[in-house]
Write a protein that holds these residues in place. Structure first.
Motif, short mmCIF file in Angstrom:
data_model
loop_
_atom_site.label_atom_id
_atom_site.label_comp_id
_atom_site.label_asym_id
_atom_site.label_seq_id
_atom_site.Cartn_x
_atom_site.Cartn_y
_atom_site.Cartn_z
N GLN A 288 -52.35 21.23 -70.86
CA GLN A 288 -52.48 20.22 -69.65
C GLN A 288 -53.33 20.92 -68.48
N ASN A 291 -57.16 20.67 -69.30
CA ASN A 291 -57.57 19.31 -68.95
C ASN A 291 -57.96 18.88 -67.46
N GLN A 294 -61.09 20.83 -66.37
CA GLN A 294 -62.17 20.10 -66.82
C GLN A 294 -62.67 18.95 -65.66
#
Length: 317
Positions: A288, A291, A294
């Motif tokens: 998580q 992500n 990113q």
């Protein structure tokens, strides 16, 4: 359960074994001690390594023995160019003149013995040395210590207080050598100069500056919170399965001017995970975080051990 700072040392119920077991600071003027200084490749004992060990043994206020040794490691001995520019130490020099770090650290630990340790900003040195004694299964470096920097900050308030500044003000030297033995000898001169000029009131004031308060208290003063504490203005999420109590950890963060979050979000600053999970690449929270990163999030995953030692460093300052 409790989270407190006692005489400058963080105390965390259920998680004390996560902290370096260093000794306690003793702002005193002593006649018998070991004064030390080390050179490193950087500021972090987790990423960087020691290049030089230096120390003097003092009895009755006089130097009776000394230790000075360059060290090298089995693998990388890279020295950043900025460090070489500062102290002249190069990788080639370490390999040519140094001895294996395990041998040097074993000798150094024996040299220190049970003495009270003195140094300038000595917690920096102690972190590297403590971790090396643990790595090589040497006796724990839990000696009490005196930090000459604390004297400097009280004697020269609101001024820059590097070792260089102190040796220049005291007329000891105009330059700092940035070598273990030479800086140990200069630090002794600074320590002796403070011994001559400190009044009983100033010494008492210095001792009173050691932190002593309950981090779970409902209200902490601005002085207790400070502007350098590592959680102030940080949004922090605690993962499950930590050694410390999660609800107490959240309360501590809120009391110190941070914001404890119940769930991980894109604007979280730190995610604190247990030490084993920190290395688990399949941890759902890790994925998580990745992500979120990113998409531009600046979340940092910290192990519980790293987080608590970061707090302990602040507690000792």
């Amino acid at each position: 359960m409790s989270i407190t700072i006692t005489n400058g040392v963080l105390q965390v119920s259920g998680a004390q074994d996560k902290l370096r077991g260093k000794g306690r600071e003793r702002p005193e003027f002593l006649s018998d001690y070991t004064l030390l200084d080390i050179e490193t490749t950087g500021l972090s004992p987790y990423r960087d390594h020691v290049t030089e060990l230096g120390a003097i043994k003092v009895r009755g206020g006089e130097v009776v023995d000394q230790y000075n040794q360059l060290v090298y490691y089995p693998r990388s001995n890279h020295v950043p160019s900025a460090i070489t520019k500062l102290n002249g130490i190069t990788e080639d020099q370490l390999l040519a003149e140094g001895i294996p770090v395990k041998t040097a650290m074993t000798e150094f630990r024996t040299f220190i013995g049970s003495d009270i340790i003195i140094g300038y900003n000595v917690n920096f040195d102690l972190n590297f040395l403590y971790d090396l004694t643990q790595k090589f299964n040497l006796s724990e470096l839990n000696n009490d210590y005196v930090d000459v920097l604390r004297f400097a900050r009280n004697y020269y308030p609101r001024q820059r207080n590097r070792l260089l500044d102190c040796i220049q003000r005291a007329g000891i030297a105009q330059t700092e050598q940035h070598h273990g033995l030479a800086d140990s000898l200069d630090t002794k001169k600074v320590y002796d100069d403070f011994r001559l000029h400190f009044t009983p009131d100033l010494l008492a004031q210095t001792k009173q500056q050691l932190k002593n308060f309950d981090l779970l208290a409902e209200t902490l003063t601005n002085e207790q919170i400070g502007f350098r504490n590592p959680v102030k203005n940080k949004k922090i999420t605690f993962a499950p399965n930590l050694a410390m109590d999660n609800s107490e950890a959240c309360q501590m963060v809120n009391n110190l001017g941070g914001q404890a979050q119940l769930e991980l979000t894109a604007d979280t600053d730190y995610l604190i995970v247990d030490d084993h999970t920190f290395f688990d690449r399949n941890d759902p929270l890790r994925k998580q975080v990745e992500n979120y990163q990113q998409t531009g999030s600046k979340i940092k995953r910290l192990s519980e051990k790293y987080f608590l030692n970061m707090l302990d460093e602040w507690a000792r300052k």
